[in-house]
Scaffold this active site. Structure first.
Site, mmCIF file in Angstrom:
data_model
loop_
_atom_site.group_PDB
_atom_site.id
_atom_site.type_symbol
_atom_site.label_atom_id
_atom_site.label_comp_id
_atom_site.label_asym_id
_atom_site.label_seq_id
_atom_site.Cartn_x
_atom_site.Cartn_y
_atom_site.Cartn_z
ATOM 1 N N LYS A 237 -9.207 -10.365 -14.113
ATOM 2 C CA LYS A 237 -9.655 -11.022 -12.884
ATOM 3 C C LYS A 237 -10.729 -10.159 -12.237
ATOM 4 C CE LYS A 237 -8.177 -10.386 -8.852
ATOM 5 N NZ LYS A 237 -9.496 -10.225 -8.141
ATOM 6 N N ASP B 61 -5.054 -8.732 -4.892
ATOM 7 C CA ASP B 61 -3.759 -8.322 -5.445
ATOM 8 C C ASP B 61 -2.761 -9.475 -5.392
ATOM 9 O OD1 ASP B 61 -4.839 -5.784 -5.757
ATOM 10 O OD2 ASP B 61 -4.139 -5.117 -3.798
ATOM 11 N N GLY C 276 -1.791 -2.029 -8.035
ATOM 12 C CA GLY C 276 -0.555 -2.314 -8.757
ATOM 13 C C GLY C 276 0.677 -2.274 -7.882
ATOM 14 N N SER D 180 -7.964 -11.074 7.422
ATOM 15 C CA SER D 180 -8.189 -9.833 6.668
ATOM 16 C C SER D 180 -8.237 -10.147 5.182
ATOM 17 C CB SER D 180 -7.063 -8.831 6.942
ATOM 18 O OG SER D 180 -7.090 -7.772 6.004
ATOM 19 N N LEU E 126 -14.599 -16.386 -6.302
ATOM 20 C CA LEU E 126 -15.820 -16.700 -5.574
ATOM 21 C C LEU E 126 -15.699 -16.259 -4.117
ATOM 22 C CD1 LEU E 126 -16.261 -20.321 -6.974
ATOM 23 C CD2 LEU E 126 -17.231 -18.194 -7.884
ATOM 24 N N ARG F 185 -4.150 9.700 -1.405
ATOM 25 C CA ARG F 185 -5.060 9.347 -0.312
ATOM 26 C C ARG F 185 -4.390 8.459 0.736
ATOM 27 N NH1 ARG F 185 -8.841 4.415 -2.555
ATOM 28 N NH2 ARG F 185 -7.186 3.322 -3.687
#
Length: 313
Positions: A186, A258, A42, A252, A226, A91
């Site tokens: 999604k 997101d 988010g 990457s 996909l 984290r």
């Protein structure tokens, strides 16, 4: 502050990116830190949406030194946020690129433990605003201590208030969130397969499987991305859409999903059709995989890629 789009990240992180010539098995691997970014689904979505020109507010729990660093990084970026204090440490994740072979290794760590009171504070923070948002994006994983129904409970309450909920999660959190009135979800192939399907099925079979869970009321609109970069969409009216971006060099995958959600939600808020917003999502993911970091920075390339994204037969 009022924001038409609120994003919620139950398990945020500080994302540290670095490079090394080679990774060694039995000795020190010396790295150079290349960047440090606020992380978590988010949070990534909110930063992208703001960069595209739509106000957004990122809400998340934060604790310890990493939590303070996360807030400092967001303040540096001028990203509006609301943090819920927790006792455990936020984290930190690592993404290390090995220059020798050009591969990136993404090390993701488990999130902090949250007490029941801290979980309740997170729920309350999402729906306590005097002026409710138009969209609520629930993105990213949840810690093992959090009930699988956590996102589902929020989705049900928000949908009842007329808020369009966008889901982008996985595992138990995904299974607990579906069938609660979300506007769009999604999923990637791996996440979809966790619902009881094979990740190796062909596109025609995947479409049939998507129609199957749509018929059961899993979500109003369902997107499955996909491995080769495209995505399928089945809408609540029964329309089926599929797009494939142009072939690109992948640097990457961090943040690609997101970015998809960011562009999709931004375009929907701007009044664009689901077809157009979905196509922008496909293009945004394609742009992000070509760059380092976890963000959608090149908005000019986004427009170019959008025009080059083609329907998938």
């Amino acid at each position: 502050m009022y924001a038409p789009i609120i994003t919620f990240t139950m398990n945020p992180a500080v994302d540290t990116f670095g490079e090394t010539e080679r990774i060694f098995e039995d000795s020190k691997t010396r790295c150079q830190q290349t960047r440090q970014e606020p992380g978590g689904g988010g949070i990534n979505v909110a930063r992208n949406i703001i960069r595209m020109g739509t106000p957004a507010l990122a809400i998340f729990p934060a604790g310890g030194l990493n939590g303070e660093l996360l807030k400092q990084l967001l303040a540096r970026d001028n990203t509006p946020y609301q943090s819920i204090s927790i006792a455990s440490d936020t984290r930190q994740n690592l993404a290390i690129t090995e220059r020798y072979c050009g591969k990136m290794y993404h090390f993701v760590f488990p999130g902090p433990e949250l007490t029941k009171a801290e979980q309740d504070a997170c729920r309350n923070a999402l729906l306590e605003h005097q002026q409710l948002p138009e969209f609520l994006v629930l993105s990213g994983s949840i810690a093992d201590c959090v009930p699988a129904s956590f996102y589902g409970e929020i989705t049900k309450k928000a949908s009842a208030l007329g808020i369009k909920v966008v889901l982008d999660t996985s595992g138990a959190a995904l299974q607990g969130a579906l069938y609660n009135g979300a506007y769009v979800a999604k999923l990637n192939r791996k996440e979809f397969s966790s619902l009881g399907y094979s990740e190796l099925d062909d596109i025609a079979t995947l479409r049939a499987q998507m129609r199957e869970i749509m018929a059961k009321g899993a979500v109003s609109n369902l997107i499955v991305t996909l491995a080769q970069g495209g995505a399928l969409l089945i809408t609540e009216s029964g329309e089926e859409l599929a797009y494939m971006p142009p072939k690109v060099e992948i640097i990457s995958h961090v943040g690609a999903g997101d970015s998809f959600v960011s562009a999709l939600t931004h375009q929907l808020y701007q009044g664009k059709s689901l077809d157009v917003a979905f196509r922008y999502g496909v293009a945004a993911a394609s742009v992000t995989v070509q760059t380092k970091g976890n963000q959608l920075y090149d908005l000019d390339l986004l427009e170019v890629t959008y025009k080059k994204t083609q329907p998938l037969a």
